[in-house]
Structure formats: structure tokens, C-alpha cells
Design an enzyme around this catalytic site. Structure first.
Site, PDB file in Angstrom:
ATOM      1  N   ASN A 196      11.559  40.987   1.625  1.00 53.48           N
ATOM      2  CA  ASN A 196      10.832  42.119   1.060  1.00 53.48           C
ATOM      3  C   ASN A 196       9.377  42.012   1.474  1.00 53.48           C
ATOM      4  O   ASN A 196       8.893  40.908   1.753  1.00 53.48           O
ATOM      5  CB  ASN A 196      10.954  42.122  -0.470  1.00 53.48           C
ATOM      6  CG  ASN A 196      10.572  43.477  -1.044  1.00 53.48           C
ATOM      7  OD1 ASN A 196       9.410  43.752  -1.265  1.00 53.48           O
ATOM      8  ND2 ASN A 196      11.555  44.328  -1.248  1.00 53.48           N
ATOM      9  N   HIS A 416       2.215  62.699  -3.281  1.00 58.40           N
ATOM     10  CA  HIS A 416       2.535  61.295  -3.023  1.00 58.40           C
ATOM     11  C   HIS A 416       1.264  60.462  -2.953  1.00 58.40           C
ATOM     12  O   HIS A 416       0.328  60.813  -2.238  1.00 58.40           O
ATOM     13  CB  HIS A 416       3.312  61.151  -1.711  1.00 58.40           C
ATOM     14  CG  HIS A 416       3.738  59.743  -1.442  1.00 58.40           C
ATOM     15  ND1 HIS A 416       3.489  59.075  -0.276  1.00 58.40           N
ATOM     16  CD2 HIS A 416       4.388  58.849  -2.239  1.00 58.40           C
ATOM     17  CE1 HIS A 416       3.972  57.843  -0.347  1.00 58.40           C
ATOM     18  NE2 HIS A 416       4.525  57.683  -1.534  1.00 58.40           N
ATOM     19  N   GLU A 418       0.640  56.673  -2.095  1.00 61.14           N
ATOM     20  CA  GLU A 418       0.969  55.277  -1.767  1.00 61.14           C
ATOM     21  C   GLU A 418      -0.329  54.490  -1.955  1.00 61.14           C
ATOM     22  O   GLU A 418      -1.323  54.760  -1.292  1.00 61.14           O
ATOM     23  CB  GLU A 418       1.467  55.175  -0.321  1.00 61.14           C
ATOM     24  CG  GLU A 418       1.682  53.745   0.154  1.00 61.14           C
ATOM     25  CD  GLU A 418       2.592  52.930  -0.752  1.00 61.14           C
ATOM     26  OE1 GLU A 418       3.761  53.269  -0.895  1.00 61.14           O
ATOM     27  OE2 GLU A 418       2.110  51.930  -1.356  1.00 61.14           O
ATOM     28  N   HIS A 486       7.012  53.996  -7.777  1.00 62.97           N
ATOM     29  CA  HIS A 486       7.885  53.094  -7.005  1.00 62.97           C
ATOM     30  C   HIS A 486       7.245  51.707  -6.918  1.00 62.97           C
ATOM     31  O   HIS A 486       6.021  51.592  -6.923  1.00 62.97           O
ATOM     32  CB  HIS A 486       8.102  53.646  -5.594  1.00 62.97           C
ATOM     33  CG  HIS A 486       9.162  54.695  -5.533  1.00 62.97           C
ATOM     34  ND1 HIS A 486      10.094  54.759  -4.524  1.00 62.97           N
ATOM     35  CD2 HIS A 486       9.450  55.724  -6.373  1.00 62.97           C
ATOM     36  CE1 HIS A 486      10.899  55.781  -4.735  1.00 62.97           C
ATOM     37  NE2 HIS A 486      10.530  56.394  -5.844  1.00 62.97           N
ATOM     38  N   GLU A 487       8.069  50.707  -6.798  1.00 65.08           N
ATOM     39  CA  GLU A 487       7.655  49.296  -6.721  1.00 65.08           C
ATOM     40  C   GLU A 487       6.860  48.852  -7.962  1.00 65.08           C
ATOM     41  O   GLU A 487       6.300  47.761  -7.982  1.00 65.08           O
ATOM     42  CB  GLU A 487       6.828  48.979  -5.459  1.00 65.08           C
ATOM     43  CG  GLU A 487       7.574  49.103  -4.168  1.00 65.08           C
ATOM     44  CD  GLU A 487       7.514  50.517  -3.604  1.00 65.08           C
ATOM     45  OE1 GLU A 487       8.525  50.954  -3.054  1.00 65.08           O
ATOM     46  OE2 GLU A 487       6.478  51.182  -3.719  1.00 65.08           O
ATOM     47  N   GLU A 505      11.243  53.698  -9.471  1.00 64.72           N
ATOM     48  CA  GLU A 505      12.183  53.075  -8.526  1.00 64.72           C
ATOM     49  C   GLU A 505      12.530  51.703  -9.119  1.00 64.72           C
ATOM     50  O   GLU A 505      13.481  51.569  -9.860  1.00 64.72           O
ATOM     51  CB  GLU A 505      11.556  52.984  -7.148  1.00 64.72           C
ATOM     52  CG  GLU A 505      12.519  52.436  -6.117  1.00 64.72           C
ATOM     53  CD  GLU A 505      11.824  52.072  -4.830  1.00 64.72           C
ATOM     54  OE1 GLU A 505      12.382  52.360  -3.780  1.00 64.72           O
ATOM     55  OE2 GLU A 505      10.727  51.475  -4.875  1.00 64.72           O
ATOM     56  N   GLU A 511      16.655  53.909   0.006  1.00 70.09           N
ATOM     57  CA  GLU A 511      15.920  53.570   1.237  1.00 70.09           C
ATOM     58  C   GLU A 511      16.548  52.366   1.950  1.00 70.09           C
ATOM     59  O   GLU A 511      16.543  52.291   3.177  1.00 70.09           O
ATOM     60  CB  GLU A 511      14.439  53.314   0.938  1.00 70.09           C
ATOM     61  CG  GLU A 511      14.183  52.158   0.000  1.00 70.09           C
ATOM     62  CD  GLU A 511      12.707  51.998  -0.372  1.00 70.09           C
ATOM     63  OE1 GLU A 511      11.894  52.850   0.005  1.00 70.09           O
ATOM     64  OE2 GLU A 511      12.375  51.005  -1.055  1.00 70.09           O
TER      65      GLU A 511
HETATM   66  C1  NOJ Z   1       8.332  52.612  -0.599  1.00 64.47           C
HETATM   67  C2  NOJ Z   1       8.954  53.685  -1.423  1.00 64.47           C
HETATM   68  O1  NOJ Z   1      10.049  53.214  -2.142  1.00 64.47           O
HETATM   69  C3  NOJ Z   1       9.346  54.808  -0.478  1.00 64.47           C
HETATM   70  O2  NOJ Z   1      10.036  55.801  -1.196  1.00 64.47           O
HETATM   71  C4  NOJ Z   1       8.103  55.340   0.179  1.00 64.47           C
HETATM   72  O3  NOJ Z   1       8.465  56.330   1.083  1.00 64.47           O
HETATM   73  C5  NOJ Z   1       7.373  54.233   0.927  1.00 64.47           C
HETATM   74  N1  NOJ Z   1       7.158  53.131   0.048  1.00 64.47           N
HETATM   75  C6  NOJ Z   1       6.036  54.694   1.500  1.00 64.47           C
HETATM   76  O4  NOJ Z   1       5.154  54.973   0.457  1.00 64.47           O
HETATM   77 CA    CA Z   2      10.649  50.842  -2.598  1.00 64.65          CA
END
Ligand code: NOJ
Ligand code: CA
Length: 716
Positions: A196, A416, A418, A486-487, A505, A511
Site C-alpha cells: 500500500n 474532489h 485529494e 477515502h483513506e 472508503e 479500485e
Molecule cells: C484513492 C481513492 O480511493 C481513489 O478513489 C482516488 O481516485 C485516488 N485516491 C486519487 O485521489
Molecule cells: Ca483508496
């Protein structure tokens, strides 16, 4: 809402075992029994039994404090015990049903640490489906600030049970589940730790919660936590000689466990128990141990079915980044207009419009777009502090034009963020980022925490990070924004208190089917583990299983049939559901796609028809405010025939059932797209016998009908 809270002394029984006085608290139906006592050394000890069978053997409770000669472990005396009972029914904003009963008996034991004269309360709640307990540190003269070095909470097993586990890790839950005996965990650990982008394992016998266990006698036990607030994540470490799990808290960058200030409480430690696996899925104990909604007006929180410019990046067909020219990006300095577009950027205005059109045509609520904002060229692997600003679009993504376009087509845009795990950077920009969303018509955000955390050395599941996720959630609520992180830390029922947490998530999602694949029975485990704390943005709906068809360089295979993918919309409950594949793949299978279009998102009630962790799950759900029902069956590692009755339907009605099932020759590896669609007339007396292949399943939509419409249909 009905509410009852009164004190009854008779709730607890004083038992005398070996001369030590124990107090017993029963569940309302008297099947679950919690026994509490102090042992000879003044250490708190509890045990749990269900229908007179021991579930948790005598297990210790308490803490070792850092740099403090007085721990909160032994040397206790009981100074007070209070019992009460509670029974209320509450209405979740969204959920698997529209009414949840919260019914338990409670016992709060005040302990006095005799040497230091410190007080600690252990509060137990015994429900029909399990037990929750937490520690409380009242305001007091002898205990102000303290740091927990070790939480000593134990869960002593009665045997060498079968466990569905993932490796204990301070940074990720994105693992496939291993099914093994407890005694085999040590031997299987190394193979279970797959790569990971951020991971920190800690023990050969360390596992994560929610942990699902099955005993040889057929008892199902689930261990997790509820209301994880201002504390660090609890993992479990197994003493595999004695089969005793002990809490293992996630440390911070210095190796410290939670910093506490009295008055303080810990999260609830939860043990759900039944002799029927379906009860584990139906349990609402985790939500019930969380506080009611702190958001008064929840009218802006609505389930969302969405598509997204996403799978094409995950599979490598297109890119998040705009250009391949830039070695490094400095926001405010780098001039993107001078860079050459790489020709693979997914989030272009034109391409997003195609998605909006597809969403509009097929009735989806929203479109998620990733890679719309500058900074993706070097976002990962450089431990970059100032990485994204969340407000500056790439030159080929026109925010205003798309806002307008989406509005005319009655489609919402989903934002989104990130963070690249640069948490300080995210907090630095959060207000502006949320404001930017509101100004451009976005009401939901997917955030992400890929890679190692900044400040460097912090762990994804430490107290500091748990507080960050909570901060982002509460701030989103201030802006009337729905959040899907997520994460982030796995959920512990906090969505009851903040229902704008519409998904997470925090597990191995779809994914991974593009990163080498997941086990074919993964989705028969997740509802028993990850989903115990709240919904998952699993992103189902993949129809093209051969990923090389999207990207010739990616040879991953999706270990699932199309019928299995459809069933996930029912079995993986979430008020946020994605149809994750590309529009072009849906256009090839429009008849199967119809189920994704039809399936409900919010439920009046759920019937757990069949369930066995790792093997199969079949659930029927009635859509809120309609007479529509949807059924999903996901199947594990071997072919299986599922026999179900429709006796949950109204007995005075006739319905049309459309069954989307694996074809006879379907095979998740070599023939995953083989499905059949059958239509029947059904009533509450109908029965179905349906085969599902390994990694397969079936989905059924059921609509109320009339005699003329069903005239030509075969009766089931
Ligand atoms: C991990 C996320 O689980 C995924 O959905 C996302 O597209 C990527 N990170 C990029 O942010
Ligand atoms: Ca992820």
C-alpha cells in the site's frame, strides 16, 4: 419518538463467585449477560455470555498511563454502581430502515483507584444484540491531563475461532480479508500484508476492527468500536497462546497514545453477538452508541447516485494530471499555460459534459470529477506540504461553464479534494475550498488521504488524525456539505451524529480490481466488517472485467460477474452509490444497466434473507416512500443455489420481478459478462431457487403491478 429512562435496582444481580462479588447485567430480552467484578488485585474484569454460553471469558479492563506511577489498572475499589434502562426509537436521516430501536440496560460502575484516589467510571450497555462499554474520567482533583501509554482492554476468546481479519496497520485498511483460525494468524500475517502507498503494520498477531469471528458452536461475534472521537483507533493484538485479544491503540508521531483531559470519555468498545449471522448485519448497536444528530436541519442531506470521471484514471486509460512536462509544481509559480497538455487528461470541460449528458439521460443525481485542480503532476511520493489549493482549475476545466451546463441538465457536480495526506495544507485551505464549492453549486465532496501523512511521521489512525477527520466533517456540516472521505479512519457510527458523512472508503474498494484484483468473496465479508461502522463508497458497477480493454498496459482482472456487480447496490448499503464503469461500457449492456438505474438509494426496511461471512449474503430492501423492493445476492467461493421466499411482500399485491442472474456458464474469471434477465409475476407466496456462481450473484427489482400488465408473464 418514544423515550423511557428510569432507574431500576433489580436490573443487576449480585453473584458471588469464589468469594468475589460480581454484578450481572442482562439485556432487555435476558439472552445477553454481562458480568463485572474486581479481581484480587483490584483489576476490573468483565465477561459476556449469550443464551448461557460464554462469549467473552474473564477479560481485564484499564489503562497504563505515561510517566505516571499510578496507573488506572489495578488497586481499584468499587465506590458506586448505577443502573438504568433505556428504550427509544429514532429516525435516521438515511439508512437501511426508517426506524431504529435503541433499547438497552445500563450499568455505570464508579471505581476508586485507592492509591491515587482517582475516579474512573466504566459504563456498560447491554443490548439484545450485544454489549458496549466505555471508560469515563470525571473532572477531579487528582486527574487532569494524562497520556495513555496502553489501553489494557481485553477480549478473551473461548476457543480457536474462525476469524475474518486484515492485518493491524496504523495507516491503511486496504487489504483483502484472510479467513483463518485464530491460531493461524501469526503464520499467515506476512502473506496478508500486501503493498500500500502508506502502511505501518505492528505485530504478527495484530488485526483490525471491525473483526468478525465465528465459533465452532455457531456463534457469530463482532468486535469493533463506536463513537471514535478525540481518541486513537483501537486495533487488537492476539496473545495466541491464550487466545486473548488486547486493545492496541494507534500511536502518534512520538509513539504516544491518546492525550486526555478530564472530564473525558473513551469510544465504546463493542461486541455484537448472535447465533444467526443475519443478526450481525441487522444490528444497529454501533449507531445506537453514538449521539443523536447534531445537525438540526438535515433537509440538505440526500442520498446520491452518481457517475464520475474516475475509473478511466484508476485503470490508467486517462490521467489526473494535465501535462507530462512538469517535473515539479509550485502553486502560484508554475505557469500551466506554458505546459503542453498530455492528451490523456480526463477532467476536460468537453469530456465532463459527456458525463453530465450521460447522467442526465439515465437519471443519475451527480457527476464526480477528479483531476480538475492544479497540482497532480507531482502530488504523490514527495511528501509535499503545499500540494493542492483546491480552488484553481486546470486550464482545460471551466468551472463556471460546467456549473451552468450541469444545472440545465439537473445534475449535481461532486467535488474532489485529494489532500495527498498533507493535512496541514488541507486545513489551511479548507474554508476557502468549501466556500468555492458552495459558490459553484457543489454540495458533496469526496476527499482522500493517499500516502504518508504530513506532518511527517503522523499515522492515519492516530488521535491527531482522528481529530482532523472530525474537524473536516464538522466544518463541512457548517457549509451544508456532504462528505465522503477515502483513506480516512474507518467509521464507528459517527454518521448518526453527523449524517452529512454519507460514506467513506476505509477498506479495499473496487479500485483494487484495477490494481491486481481482490478475492472473489471479498464482498461477502465487507458487510460483516467494514460496514458495521457505516456505509462504504465501494464504487460498484464494473461491467468490463478485462482492464486491458481500457488500458492495454493494465492486465488486471475484475474478480466478479456482472450480476454480482448489480447485487452490490443492495448488499453494500450506502446512501452514496456510484456507477463506476465508463458510459461506453454501460451502453454495451443497457438491459443490465437498467437495474442500476432502477435501484433505490434510501430504505424503509431491510430483510436479511441469508448470510454467512465469506460465503453469501442475500438482502431485500424496500425503497422509502414506494412499494418497490430490490434484492441482492452476492456469492463467495463456490457455486451455490439460493432458495428464497418473498413473504415480506404485501400479501394483497401482485408484482413484476426482474431477475438479473449469472448465466449457467458464467464464471468470474473467464466468462464474467454472461448473465440472464428473466421477468416473472410474483406475490408474497412466490419462491425462487436461483443459482449463483463463485464471485457471482443475482439482483432483483420488484415493482407493484396490476393484472393487465402481468397477464403475459409467467408466475414464479
Ligand atoms: C484513492 C481513492 O480511493 C481513489 O478513489 C482516488 O481516485 C485516488 N485516491 C486519487 O485521489
Ligand atoms: Ca483508496
Amino acid at each position: 419518538m418514544t423515550l423511557k429512562r428510569f432507574f431500576i435496582i433489580l436490573l443487576i444481580f449480585q453473584l458471588s463467585i469464589n468469594g468475589i462479588v460480581a454484578q450481572q447485567l442482562l439485556s432487555p430480552d435476558k439472552n445477553m449477560a454481562l458480568t463485572f467484578s474486581l479481581n484480587d488485585n483490584g483489576i476490573p474484569v468483565y465477561q459476556i455470555s449469550f443464551k448461557n454460553a460464554l462469549v467473552i471469558k474473564k477479560s481485564k479492563l484499564g489503562f497504563i498511563l505515561k510517566n505516571d506511577e499510578n496507573n488506572l489498572f489495578d488497586n481499584f475499589a468499587i465506590s458506586n454502581t448505577e443502573t438504568s434502562t433505556f428504550d427509544e426509537t429514532w429516525q435516521p436521516v438515511w439508512g437501511e430502515e426508517n426506524q431504529i430501536r435503541n433499547h438497552y440496560n445500563e450499568m455505570a460502575v464508579t471505581l476508586n483507584h485507592q492509591k491515587s484516589n482517582r475516579q474512573m467510571i466504566i459504563r456498560f450497555r447491554v443490548f439484545n444484540d450485544g454489549v458496549g462499554f466505555r471508560y469515563e474520567f470525571p473532572e477531579q482533583d487528582n486527574l487532569g491531563h494524562f497520556v495513555i501509554e496502553d489501553e489494557k482492554t481485553q477480549f478473551a476468546m473461548t476457543g480457536n475461532h474462525t476469524a475474518f481479519w486484515i492485518p493491524g496497520d496504523y495507516d491503511t485498511q486496504e487489504y483483502d480479508y484472510t479467513e483463518s483460525r485464530l491460531s493461524e494468524i501469526r503464520k499467515l500475517m506476512t502473506n496478508s500484508i500486501t503493498d500500500n502507498l502508506s502502511q505501518t503494520t505492528f505485530s504478527h498477531t495484530g488485526v483490525q476492527t471491525s473483526l468478525m469471528l465465528k465459533t465452532d458452536e455457531g456463534l457469530y461475534i463482532n468486535i469493533h468500536e463506536a463513537a471514535l472521537i478525540d481518541y486513537s483507533v483501537m486495533h487488537l493484538d492476539l496473545d495466541d497462546k491464550n487466545m486473548v485479544f488486547e486493545a492496541w491503540l494507534t500511536p502518534d508521531v512520538k509513539g504516544d497514545r491518546p492525550y486526555m483531559i478530564a472530564p473525558a470519555i473513551t469510544p465504546w468498545r463493542t461486541i455484537i453477538v448472535s447465533d444467526d449471522a443475519r443478526d450481525i448485519l441487522a444490528s444497529r448497536l454501533t449507531y445506537n452508541l453514538n449521539e443523536p444528530s447534531k445537525i438540526e436541519n438535515t433537509s440538505w442531506i440526500k442520498p446520491l447516485k452518481y457517475i464520475g470521471v474516475w475509473w478511466e484514471m484508476i485503470t490508467g486509460k486517462s490521467s489526473w494530471a494535465y501535462t507530462d512536462d512538469l517535473k515539479a509544481v509550485k502553486l502560484g509559480v508554475t505557469d500551466y499555460r506554458k505546459a503542453t497538455p498530455n492528451g490523456k487528461h480526463g477532467a476536460t470541460t468537453e469530456h465532463v459534459k459527456e458525463y453530465i449528458d450521460f447522467a442526465h439521460k439515465h437519471g443519475f443525481d451527480g457527476v464526480l470529477v477528479e483531476g480538475w485542480n492544479i497540482g497532480w503532476e507531482d502530488w504523490f511520493g514527495h511528501s509535499k506540504d503545499y500540494v493542492f489549493d483546491f480552488v484553481t482549475p486546470y486550464p482545460d476545466f471551466d468551472v463556471d461553464e460546467l456549473q451552468e451546463y450541469a444545472k440545465t441538465r439537473n445534475v449535481q457536480m461532486i467535488m474532489h479534494h485529494e489532500t495527498s495526506s498533507s493535512v496541514r495544507n488541507y486545513e489551511r485551505h479548507m474554508d476557502k475550498a468549501y466556500r468555492f464549492m458552495k459558490d459553484h453549486g457543489y454540495h458533496a465532496v469526496k476527499s482522500g488521504y493517499v500516502g504518508d501523512i504530513l506532518p511527517r511521521g503522523e499515522n492515519h489512525y492516530s488521535q491527531w488524525m482522528v481529530n482532523h477527520y472530525q474537524y473536516a466533517l464538522e466544518k463541512a456540516a457548517d457549509y451544508n456539505i456532504m462528505l465522503n472521505a477515502h483513506e480516512a479512519v474507518r467509521p464507528t457510527g459517527i454518521a448518526r451524529t453527523y449524517p452529512n458523512l454519507i460514506s467513506n472508503e476505509s477498506a479495499r474498494g473496487t479500485e483494487y480490481q484495477a490494481f491486481g484484483g481482490s478475492k472473489e468473496n471479498h464482498v461477502t465479508v465487507l458487510p460483516f466488517t467494514r460496514l458495521i461502522g457505516g456505509p462504504m463508497d465501494y464504487t460498484p458497477g464494473i461491467f468490463e472485467m478485462d482492464i486491458s480493454k481500457l488500458n492495454p498496459d493494465n492486465h488486471s482482472h475484475v474478480n466478479s460477474t456482472i450480476a454480482n456487480q448489480l447485487a452490490l447496490y443492495v448488499t453494500m448499503y450506502s446512501p452514496l452509490q456510484m456507477a463506476a464503469d465508463l458510459p461506453e461500457n454501460y451502453n454495451r449492456f443497457l438491459d443490465a444497466f437498467q437495474f442500476i438505474k432502477d435501484v433505490g438509494m434510501d430504505w424503509e426496511k431491510s430483510v436479511y434473507i441469508e448470510a454467512e461471512p465469506g460465503s453469501y449474503i442475500t438482502i431485500a430492501r424496500k425503497e422509502k416512500g414506494t412499494n418497490n423492493w430490490f434484492i441482492g445476492n452476492v456469492n463467495g467461493k463456490t457455486n451455490r443455489v439460493s432458495n428464497i421466499k418473498f413473504d415480506f411482500l404485501d400479501n394483497d399485491k401482485v408484482y413484476i420481478a426482474t431477475v438479473y442472474a449469472d448465466a449457467k456458464d458464467a464464471d468470474y474469471k473467464v466468462n464474467p459478462q454472461a448473465y440472464i434477465i428473466k421477468k416473472f409475476k410474483i406475490t408474497s407466496k412466490s419462491k425462487l431457487s436461483q443459482q449463483s456462481v463463485a464471485g457471482g450473484g443475482y439482483a432483483i427489482s420488484i415493482f407493484e403491478s396490476n393484472k393487465t400488465e402481468t397477464k403475459s408473464l409467467k408466475k414464479l
